[in-house]
Design a protein around this motif. Sequence first.
Motif, PDB file in Angstrom:
ATOM      1  N   ILE A 170       0.652  -1.134  -0.092  1.00  0.00           N
ATOM      2  CA  ILE A 170       0.023  -0.074   0.086  1.00  0.00           C
ATOM      3  C   ILE A 170       0.896   1.304   0.173  1.00  0.00           C
ATOM      4  O   ILE A 170       0.694   2.311  -0.781  1.00  0.00           O
ATOM      5  CB  ILE A 170      -1.083  -0.120   1.241  1.00  0.00           C
ATOM      6  N   ALA A 171       1.766   1.380   0.714  1.00  0.00           N
ATOM      7  CA  ALA A 171       2.566   2.517   0.922  1.00  0.00           C
ATOM      8  C   ALA A 171       3.379   2.904  -0.390  1.00  0.00           C
ATOM      9  O   ALA A 171       3.397   3.996  -0.697  1.00  0.00           O
ATOM     10  CB  ALA A 171       3.578   2.582   1.986  1.00  0.00           C
ATOM     11  N   PRO A 172       3.935   1.948  -0.907  1.00  0.00           N
ATOM     12  CA  PRO A 172       4.749   2.426  -2.121  1.00  0.00           C
ATOM     13  C   PRO A 172       4.015   2.775  -3.172  1.00  0.00           C
ATOM     14  O   PRO A 172       4.005   3.742  -4.171  1.00  0.00           O
ATOM     15  CB  PRO A 172       5.731   1.086  -2.467  1.00  0.00           C
ATOM     16  N   MET A 173       2.713   2.206  -3.535  1.00  0.00           N
ATOM     17  CA  MET A 173       1.815   2.345  -4.463  1.00  0.00           C
ATOM     18  C   MET A 173       0.917   3.510  -4.139  1.00  0.00           C
ATOM     19  O   MET A 173       0.445   4.549  -4.927  1.00  0.00           O
ATOM     20  CB  MET A 173       0.591   1.310  -4.396  1.00  0.00           C
ATOM     21  N   ARG A 174       0.755   4.115  -2.878  1.00  0.00           N
ATOM     22  CA  ARG A 174       0.095   5.507  -2.306  1.00  0.00           C
ATOM     23  C   ARG A 174       1.063   6.389  -2.927  1.00  0.00           C
ATOM     24  O   ARG A 174       0.811   7.309  -3.409  1.00  0.00           O
ATOM     25  CB  ARG A 174       0.184   5.478  -0.901  1.00  0.00           C
ATOM     26  N   ALA A 175       2.323   6.313  -2.907  1.00  0.00           N
ATOM     27  CA  ALA A 175       3.372   7.277  -3.269  1.00  0.00           C
ATOM     28  C   ALA A 175       3.205   7.353  -4.825  1.00  0.00           C
ATOM     29  O   ALA A 175       3.817   8.623  -5.391  1.00  0.00           O
ATOM     30  CB  ALA A 175       4.778   6.765  -2.907  1.00  0.00           C
ATOM     31  N   ARG A 176       2.662   6.467  -5.527  1.00  0.00           N
ATOM     32  CA  ARG A 176       2.719   6.542  -6.833  1.00  0.00           C
ATOM     33  C   ARG A 176       1.100   7.150  -7.603  1.00  0.00           C
ATOM     34  O   ARG A 176       0.806   7.026  -8.587  1.00  0.00           O
ATOM     35  CB  ARG A 176       2.865   5.278  -7.590  1.00  0.00           C
ATOM     36  N   GLY A 177       0.295   7.444  -6.471  1.00  0.00           N
ATOM     37  CA  GLY A 177      -0.938   8.246  -6.826  1.00  0.00           C
ATOM     38  C   GLY A 177      -2.250   7.380  -6.537  1.00  0.00           C
ATOM     39  O   GLY A 177      -3.143   7.794  -6.650  1.00  0.00           O
ATOM     40  N   ILE A 178      -1.991   6.254  -5.957  1.00  0.00           N
ATOM     41  CA  ILE A 178      -3.172   5.465  -5.819  1.00  0.00           C
ATOM     42  C   ILE A 178      -3.786   5.595  -4.419  1.00  0.00           C
ATOM     43  O   ILE A 178      -2.753   5.648  -3.205  1.00  0.00           O
ATOM     44  CB  ILE A 178      -2.701   3.720  -6.082  1.00  0.00           C
ATOM     45  N   SER A 179      -5.040   5.612  -4.244  1.00  0.00           N
ATOM     46  CA  SER A 179      -5.693   6.008  -2.861  1.00  0.00           C
ATOM     47  C   SER A 179      -6.732   5.264  -2.446  1.00  0.00           C
ATOM     48  O   SER A 179      -6.961   5.005  -1.291  1.00  0.00           O
ATOM     49  CB  SER A 179      -5.989   7.606  -2.915  1.00  0.00           C
ATOM     50  N   VAL A 180      -7.090   4.297  -3.355  1.00  0.00           N
ATOM     51  CA  VAL A 180      -8.234   3.389  -3.034  1.00  0.00           C
ATOM     52  C   VAL A 180      -7.656   1.776  -3.160  1.00  0.00           C
ATOM     53  O   VAL A 180      -7.017   1.537  -4.280  1.00  0.00           O
ATOM     54  CB  VAL A 180      -9.484   3.300  -3.990  1.00  0.00           C
ATOM     55  N   PHE A 181      -7.633   1.211  -2.169  1.00  0.00           N
ATOM     56  CA  PHE A 181      -6.940  -0.103  -2.272  1.00  0.00           C
ATOM     57  C   PHE A 181      -8.128  -1.249  -1.800  1.00  0.00           C
ATOM     58  O   PHE A 181      -8.616  -1.203  -0.746  1.00  0.00           O
ATOM     59  CB  PHE A 181      -5.831  -0.203  -1.136  1.00  0.00           C
ATOM     60  N   VAL A 182      -8.434  -2.080  -2.518  1.00  0.00           N
ATOM     61  CA  VAL A 182      -8.828  -3.387  -2.061  1.00  0.00           C
ATOM     62  C   VAL A 182      -7.596  -4.266  -1.615  1.00  0.00           C
ATOM     63  O   VAL A 182      -6.936  -4.946  -2.706  1.00  0.00           O
ATOM     64  CB  VAL A 182      -9.753  -4.199  -3.171  1.00  0.00           C
ATOM     65  N   CYS A 183      -7.551  -4.709  -0.393  1.00  0.00           N
ATOM     66  CA  CYS A 183      -6.461  -5.677   0.006  1.00  0.00           C
ATOM     67  C   CYS A 183      -7.062  -6.834   0.493  1.00  0.00           C
ATOM     68  O   CYS A 183      -7.650  -6.922   1.488  1.00  0.00           O
ATOM     69  CB  CYS A 183      -5.835  -4.906   1.151  1.00  0.00           C
ATOM     70  N   GLY A 184      -6.627  -7.886  -0.251  1.00  0.00           N
ATOM     71  CA  GLY A 184      -7.009  -9.447  -0.008  1.00  0.00           C
ATOM     72  C   GLY A 184      -8.645  -9.630   0.081  1.00  0.00           C
ATOM     73  O   GLY A 184      -9.324  -8.766  -0.462  1.00  0.00           O
ATOM     74  N   SER A 185      -8.782 -10.491   0.627  1.00  0.00           N
ATOM     75  CA  SER A 185     -10.372 -10.774   1.033  1.00  0.00           C
ATOM     76  C   SER A 185     -10.672 -11.427   2.550  1.00  0.00           C
ATOM     77  O   SER A 185      -9.659 -11.923   3.033  1.00  0.00           O
ATOM     78  CB  SER A 185     -10.865 -11.917  -0.054  1.00  0.00           C
ATOM     79  N   ASP A 186     -12.017 -11.510   2.687  1.00  0.00           N
ATOM     80  CA  ASP A 186     -12.136 -12.295   3.942  1.00  0.00           C
ATOM     81  C   ASP A 186     -11.501 -13.767   4.020  1.00  0.00           C
ATOM     82  O   ASP A 186     -11.347 -13.971   4.984  1.00  0.00           O
ATOM     83  CB  ASP A 186     -13.700 -12.386   4.128  1.00  0.00           C
ATOM     84  N   GLN A 187     -11.649 -14.147   2.920  1.00  0.00           N
ATOM     85  CA  GLN A 187     -11.135 -15.706   2.895  1.00  0.00           C
ATOM     86  C   GLN A 187      -9.735 -15.847   3.207  1.00  0.00           C
ATOM     87  O   GLN A 187      -9.068 -16.523   3.879  1.00  0.00           O
ATOM     88  CB  GLN A 187     -11.340 -16.333   1.540  1.00  0.00           C
ATOM     89  N   GLY A 188      -8.883 -14.766   2.671  1.00  0.00           N
ATOM     90  CA  GLY A 188      -7.408 -14.676   2.889  1.00  0.00           C
ATOM     91  C   GLY A 188      -7.066 -14.393   4.453  1.00  0.00           C
ATOM     92  O   GLY A 188      -6.378 -14.696   4.817  1.00  0.00           O
ATOM     93  N   LEU A 189      -7.914 -13.310   4.850  1.00  0.00           N
ATOM     94  CA  LEU A 189      -7.717 -12.943   6.283  1.00  0.00           C
ATOM     95  C   LEU A 189      -8.065 -14.099   7.071  1.00  0.00           C
ATOM     96  O   LEU A 189      -7.070 -14.308   8.127  1.00  0.00           O
ATOM     97  CB  LEU A 189      -8.717 -11.800   6.792  1.00  0.00           C
TER      98      LEU A 189
END
Length: 248
Positions: free
Chosen positions: A214-233
């Motif tokens: 998330i942090a490196p992609m935020r630095a590239r202008g991304i602000s909305v992240f879908v990270c993984g899933s309930d299954q992965g968690l």
Amino acid sequence: MSLRARILAGELVVGPFQKTPSPQVTELLGRGGVDFVVVDQEHAPIGIEALDLIALAGRASGLPVLIRASHAAGPAIWPALDLGCAGVMVPHIRSAREAVTVAEAMKYARGRGFSPSGRAGNYGRMNPADYRARSDAETVFLAQIEDAAALPHLDEIAAVPEVDVLFIGPQDLALSLGCTGDAPEMQAAIDQVAAAAQHHGKAAGLFVGDPAQIAPMRARGISVFVCGSDQGLLQGGARRLMAASRDS
């Protein structure tokens, strides 16, 4: 502040996909403090009856519930909004015309069929004009960019007023480009999407499998992240439990 307002203000927002048709999972994710959840109706067995309960659980826990629609047609979109979902992610948006098709299914000002009788309209108790205005102002549209054919049309897609987020689907986009996710062509495409979103005052989004991305992609202008899933968690928690128990 609505999720859409937060996104358009450039806030960092993070949430997972939900692939399990369970309102209890939604409630737990809300209590866990995620910014939103995207109920996956494209790749998971979640129908309208399960979505109704998931939307109810989201309302109860203060969690904005989005859906990933199976496709861009109206019947895959507007029922979720009637149930009280906060917006939609739509796969494989390749042109402005396809984005407009989604906008027409989402927004009353675009001709969406009107009924205030569902959960979103407080079961008919909201003033109809207020409900129409609020729905159009607050429902969020994430247009998935996951085809090489979409890249030449990013500016016209982002220029559609109802598009709030150009959301990169990295696996499909890399497949379409004929490269791996870490290839230079893919990284250039990510930057191209982020630049088009910024140029039009929209947000850029990305699916990541690891919060460390998330942090490196935020630095590239991304602000909305879908990270993984309930299954992965759930799987990750189980693995950490067993690893810790075997080390003790």
